[in-house]
Every structure is written in C-alpha cells, then in structure tokens.
Scaffold this motif. Structure first.
Motif, PDB file in Angstrom:
ATOM      1  N   LEU A 289       0.979   9.737   2.473  1.00  0.00           N
ATOM      2  CA  LEU A 289       1.489   8.712   3.382  1.00  0.00           C
ATOM      3  C   LEU A 289       2.232   9.332   4.564  1.00  0.00           C
ATOM      4  O   LEU A 289       3.336   8.915   4.939  1.00  0.00           O
ATOM      5  CB  LEU A 289       2.400   7.711   2.658  1.00  0.00           C
ATOM      6  N   LYS A 290       1.607  10.346   5.106  1.00  0.00           N
ATOM      7  CA  LYS A 290       2.154  10.892   6.340  1.00  0.00           C
ATOM      8  C   LYS A 290       1.287  10.363   7.465  1.00  0.00           C
ATOM      9  O   LYS A 290       0.079  10.216   7.332  1.00  0.00           O
ATOM     10  CB  LYS A 290       2.087  12.427   6.315  1.00  0.00           C
ATOM     11  N   ASP A 291       1.927  10.124   8.554  1.00  0.00           N
ATOM     12  CA  ASP A 291       1.150   9.642   9.690  1.00  0.00           C
ATOM     13  C   ASP A 291       1.439  10.518  10.912  1.00  0.00           C
ATOM     14  O   ASP A 291       2.185  11.501  10.820  1.00  0.00           O
ATOM     15  CB  ASP A 291       1.459   8.165   9.947  1.00  0.00           C
TER      16      ASP A 291
ATOM     17  N   ILE B 173     -17.147   5.021  -4.238  1.00  0.00           N
ATOM     18  CA  ILE B 173     -16.128   4.041  -3.863  1.00  0.00           C
ATOM     19  C   ILE B 173     -15.051   4.004  -4.949  1.00  0.00           C
ATOM     20  O   ILE B 173     -15.341   4.167  -6.142  1.00  0.00           O
ATOM     21  CB  ILE B 173     -16.776   2.652  -3.655  1.00  0.00           C
ATOM     22  N   LEU B 174     -13.836   3.775  -4.491  1.00  0.00           N
ATOM     23  CA  LEU B 174     -12.685   3.752  -5.408  1.00  0.00           C
ATOM     24  C   LEU B 174     -12.831   2.627  -6.411  1.00  0.00           C
ATOM     25  O   LEU B 174     -13.130   1.488  -6.051  1.00  0.00           O
ATOM     26  CB  LEU B 174     -11.423   3.532  -4.550  1.00  0.00           C
ATOM     27  N   GLU B 175     -12.632   2.980  -7.659  1.00  0.00           N
ATOM     28  CA  GLU B 175     -12.645   1.942  -8.703  1.00  0.00           C
ATOM     29  C   GLU B 175     -11.203   1.516  -8.996  1.00  0.00           C
ATOM     30  O   GLU B 175     -10.245   2.216  -8.649  1.00  0.00           O
ATOM     31  CB  GLU B 175     -13.321   2.478  -9.968  1.00  0.00           C
ATOM     32  N   ILE B 176     -11.064   0.365  -9.638  1.00  0.00           N
ATOM     33  CA  ILE B 176      -9.720  -0.208  -9.867  1.00  0.00           C
ATOM     34  C   ILE B 176      -8.864   0.728 -10.707  1.00  0.00           C
ATOM     35  O   ILE B 176      -7.665   0.912 -10.444  1.00  0.00           O
ATOM     36  CB  ILE B 176      -9.836  -1.604 -10.511  1.00  0.00           C
TER      37      ILE B 176
ATOM     38  N   SER C 190      -4.834   7.280  -6.780  1.00  0.00           N
ATOM     39  CA  SER C 190      -5.119   7.410  -5.355  1.00  0.00           C
ATOM     40  C   SER C 190      -3.849   7.210  -4.525  1.00  0.00           C
ATOM     41  O   SER C 190      -3.594   7.939  -3.570  1.00  0.00           O
ATOM     42  CB  SER C 190      -6.182   6.380  -4.949  1.00  0.00           C
ATOM     43  N   ILE C 191      -3.036   6.248  -4.917  1.00  0.00           N
ATOM     44  CA  ILE C 191      -1.799   5.968  -4.157  1.00  0.00           C
ATOM     45  C   ILE C 191      -0.825   7.124  -4.315  1.00  0.00           C
ATOM     46  O   ILE C 191      -0.212   7.585  -3.350  1.00  0.00           O
ATOM     47  CB  ILE C 191      -1.162   4.638  -4.613  1.00  0.00           C
TER      48      ILE C 191
ATOM     49  N   THR D 129      -1.777  10.104  -2.262  1.00  0.00           N
ATOM     50  CA  THR D 129      -1.698   9.919  -0.807  1.00  0.00           C
ATOM     51  C   THR D 129      -0.299  10.271  -0.334  1.00  0.00           C
ATOM     52  O   THR D 129       0.683   9.728  -0.828  1.00  0.00           O
ATOM     53  CB  THR D 129      -1.986   8.450  -0.434  1.00  0.00           C
TER      54      THR D 129
ATOM     55  N   ILE E 102      -6.967   3.403  -8.642  1.00  0.00           N
ATOM     56  CA  ILE E 102      -6.073   3.014  -7.537  1.00  0.00           C
ATOM     57  C   ILE E 102      -4.732   3.746  -7.661  1.00  0.00           C
ATOM     58  O   ILE E 102      -4.234   4.330  -6.687  1.00  0.00           O
ATOM     59  CB  ILE E 102      -5.851   1.478  -7.510  1.00  0.00           C
TER      60      ILE E 102
END
Lengths: 46, 454
Positions: free
Chosen positions: A29-31, A14-17, A23-24, A27, A20
């Motif tokens: 951010l394509k949809d 699980i992602l830890e703080i 991770s951003i 990403t 973050i």
C-alpha cells in the motif's frame, strides 16, 4: 487465426476469495505520494 | 495549503514543517490522481469497465488513500465478474475509512448472499483451472470448464475472452464472434474482445498492424477501437464489389445486348419490306389466298345461278301443268295468272302451242272476272287495288266487249292520280277503238277537257 500459446501468456490467474486476505497483507500500500515524500526527505537530508 | 500527509495548514505552500512533505508536489500528485478518478468515473458510466479499472488503478497508485476510487474500482471489478478483486478493494477502502463509507454495505451485501458468492468463486476457480489446462494442452477440458464458469458468472468477461481466443485458434469464427460479443455486452469497450473481433474481420493475426498510438490500456490492446472500425472493411468491400460488377456488366453484357436488339430490328425491317413487296405484286400469301377465294366465289355464284335457273324451269313446268288443271276446273282467273308468267323458252313447240290454246280459252273469262273485281274496288274507293286488277284485265285481253269500260275506269284512275297524260291515252283509246261504247261520250268529253287543260 491467432497463436493461441502466445495469447494464453497474456492471461493471468484471477484472485479467488480465499486468497484475498493474503493479497491484502502482501500489498505494501505504497503509492506515488509516499515515494515523493521519501525522495523529498532524502533530498533534505543531503 | 493543507498538507495531505499530516493535515497541517501550510500557508503559501512549500515544505510542511510538521512532516517535511513537499505540499506543492503532493498537491500536484493528488490532482493527477483526481484526474484519473474522474476519467474512471466517466468510463464506468459508459459501461467501459476495463477502461475504468485501468484509470482507477492509476488513481490509487498515485493516492492510495482515495477510498472513493477504491469503491468505484471494486464496483468495476464486480461488473466484469472479478468478485474477489472487488472485495479486496472494498476491504481496503473500509480499512482506510470505516465511517460513512459505502464499502461496508457492498461487502455486507455479498456476504449476505453466500450462495451467490460461492457461485462467483467457483467460476473464478474454473477459469484458473481452464487456464492451467490450456497451458498443458488439454483444450477440450479447458473449454468445458470455461463454459461452466460463464454459466455461473454471466458477467465474467475474461472467461469470454479466453473462450474467444480458443475458438479463434481453431478458426471457428462463428463461436469466436459469439463469445467476443458476449464479452462486449458486459464491458462495452473491452480491448481484448475488440481486438479479437478485428482479427475475425480481417482474417489476420498480425499483432504489429494493430494501432498502438491511441490510448493503450495496461494489457497492451487499443482500448479506443470501436465496432465501426471493424465493420467498415466489410461494407467497403461490398460496395467496391458492387461497383466492379456494375462496370463489368456495362462493358461486356450491355453492348452485346444492344447488338442483339439491333440485329432483331434489322431483320424485322427487312421482313416488313418483303411483305409490302409481296402485297404489291400479289405474291403474298394473303393475296394468293384472296385470289383463290374470289375464284371459288365466282364458281359458286355460277353454280347457284344454274340451280336457280333449273328450279325456275321446274316451276314453270309445274305452273303449266297446274294451269291445265285450273282450266279443266273452270278456274280461269288462276289459270290465266299462271299462264301469263310462263316463258316460251322453257317449253317445246308443242307445249307452247298448248299454252296458247289454254290462253285463248281462259284469258277472256279471266279478264272479265278481274274487271268486275276492279270495278267494285273502284266503286268502293280502293283506287290502287282497282288499278291493279284493271291493268291485269287489259293484259289478258284488250278487245273484249268490256275492255272499253276497263279503259274508261283506268282513265278516271289516272285523272285521280294526277296523271293527265295517261288519262288522255286511256280516253283516247276508248274514243278510237270503241265507237259504239256505252262510255264513248263520257270518254270524249273527258278527253276534250284534258286537251284544253294542256
């Protein structure tokens, strides 16, 4: 009762703080809408 | 139609002249995204956070700019203990829309409570460490880490699931059930937890038998299984067992019981017949006892009669001796009373002769004494007392010179009693036996009167 080794494989860390930000950034951010746009433009060019 | 890519108003749909986007396709994609969002909202309201997360992820996969979906997704992650994922979504949401976006408030609330944020982060670290330790085979250390993690973050659903999986692997059903229930308490329809419960219930680890034709979540588990499906087999098994037990009871136990009772009835009927027969022919225990008691009673009566007789004889002897004493004392009336009750059978010939001698000496004076008493009683009106005394006088003697008076008064008493026949007899005796009596004429007169009346 269950195969624990097989079951463990289904669990992901699980992602830890602290992770973050990375991770951003990673990403894209394509949809699907972006993909549709891309496909539409490709078709138009053709 | 508004182009969602650049915002230009494209009448009648079609390709946007500004950015070249297909507005119709974009609209359809957007609607699909919204449908997933609405579904996510509904699931979140039902506390099915894992279901909501799956739908909202599909929503933002279609439309990355749906910041509202991202906000809700962040909340869903927060609810299941995945705080970092929650923060990530809120940060992205805030970057998409900075004004009038509650994501900023969510981030701020977490940042204000740094201690809480640390606890959540530590819990996630422990979870990740535990996962590594499980993969390395250090199960004991891993389980300690996980239990610490859920202490720090009580909503940490994945940690509960991992603990459940471990306990299932060592066949500790009790703890497995406990932690699966804790996961479901936070996330009502968590597919992994529900799957583990079904494994506990069925006792089977057959993955292939799990139902996959319903809405599968992204982790491959059936997210629509309910607790009712898990509990049903146990209830059905119980009822089947109860029915089988009842059937076996009816087949094996009841007939045997009925046979036993019938045998008892037959025995009792036979015994009743035996007792009736014994009673009829006097051979029953009761009849025998009764006969014996009758014999004993008869013997006792005979003995009693003998002793009574012995006692009577003794009394007679005593009276005989007393009467001798009374005569010597001049108490003729008392002597006559005793002598008149003596039975000659109880005495010897000599004694009987003596008795007669005593009677001869005391009877006349006794008769006179009772005549005088009787006459006084008659004069005073005591008819009954007079009659008794005068009759006694007659017993003692009938030929004394006062006997005529006795007969005359008795005649009067009989008349008073209405017994004319008796009165006639008494008067007749006076007339016949006492011709020189002082009451001769009165007796004759009364006699004639009575004879006329009759």
């Amino acid at each position: 009762m269950i195969n624990f080794k097989e079951e463990i494989k289904k669990y992901e860390p699980i992602l830890e703080i602290s992770e973050i930000e990375d991770s951003i950034h990673s990403t894209e951010l394509k949809d699907i809408m972006d993909m549709l746009n891309h496909i539409t433009k490709k078709i138009d060019k053709k | 139609m508004i182009c969602h890519n650049c915002g230009l108003d494209v009448p009648n749909g079609g390709i946007c002249p500004s950015c070249g986007a297909d507005t119709v396709l974009m609209e359809k994609a957007r609607n699909a995204s919204l449908r997933q969002y609405n579904k996510g909202v509904a699931l979140a309201k039902e506390d099915d956070y894992s279901g909501a997360i799956a739908c909202l992820n599909r929503c933002i996969l279609i439309d990355k700019s749906n910041y509202v979906a991202r906000n809700l997704l962040g909340i869903a992650y927060y609810q299941v203990g995945m705080v970092s994922d929650a923060l990530k979504q809120w940060v992205i949401s805030a970057s998409i829309r900075s004004k009038n976006n509650p994501a900023e408030k969510y981030i701020a609330s977490l940042q204000k409570n740094a201690r809480l944020l640390d606890k959540y982060n530590d819990a996630i670290s422990m979870y990740n460490n535990a996962l590594k330790q499980f993969k390395q085979g250090s199960n004991d250390l891993a389980i300690i880490q996980l239990k610490k993690a859920v202490n720090l973050s009580p909503n940490f659903v994945e940690a509960y699931n991992l603990i459940t999986a471990y306990y299932l692997s060592i066949n500790d059903k009790f703890n497995a059930k406990k932690y699966a229930a804790m996961a479901l308490k936070c996330d009502k329809r968590n597919s992994r937890a529900m799957y583990y419960l079904s494994v506990i219930a069925s006792g089977s680890a057959d993955f292939a038998s799990s139902d996959k034709n319903k809405n599968d979540s992204s982790d491959g588990y059936n997210s629509k299984k309910s607790l009712r499906d898990i509990i049903k087999p146990e209830v059905a098994t119980f009822f089947i067992g109860a029915v089988i037990t009842a059937a076996l009871f009816a087949v094996f136990v009841v007939p045997s019981y009925i046979d036993t009772q019938n045998a008892k009835i037959t025995n009792l009927e036979r015994r009743v017949e035996e007792l009736l027969d014994e009673n009829e022919n006097g051979t029953s225990a009761f009849a025998l006892k009764y006969a014996k008691l009758e014999e004993e009673n008869a013997a006792l009566k005979e003995e009693n009669a003998y002793y009574k007789n012995e006692d009577g004889v003794r009394q007679q002897k005593t009276d005989y001796q007393l009467s001798e004493g009374y005569i010597l004392a001049g108490r003729y009336e008392e002597a006559a009373e005793l002598l008149s009750g003596l039975d000659s059978a109880n005495f010897t010939e000599e004694e009987n002769a003596n008795i007669q001698t005593m009677k001869d000496s005391c009877y006349v004076p006794a008769a006179e004494a009772v005549y005088e008493k009787g006459s006084e009683a008659f004069s005073s009106g005591d008819i009954a007392g007079a009659k008794e005394l005068l009759l006694k006088s007659l017993i003692y003697t009938e030929t004394a010179d006062f006997s005529d008076d006795v007969l005359y008064i008795l005649g009067q008493i009989s008349e008073a009693e209405g017994d004319n026949a008796q009165a006639t007899e008494y008067y007749g005796r006076v007339v016949n036996e006492f011709s020189s009596s002082n009451v001769y004429s009165q007796s004759e007169s009364r006699l004639q009167e009575l004879l006329v009346q009759n």
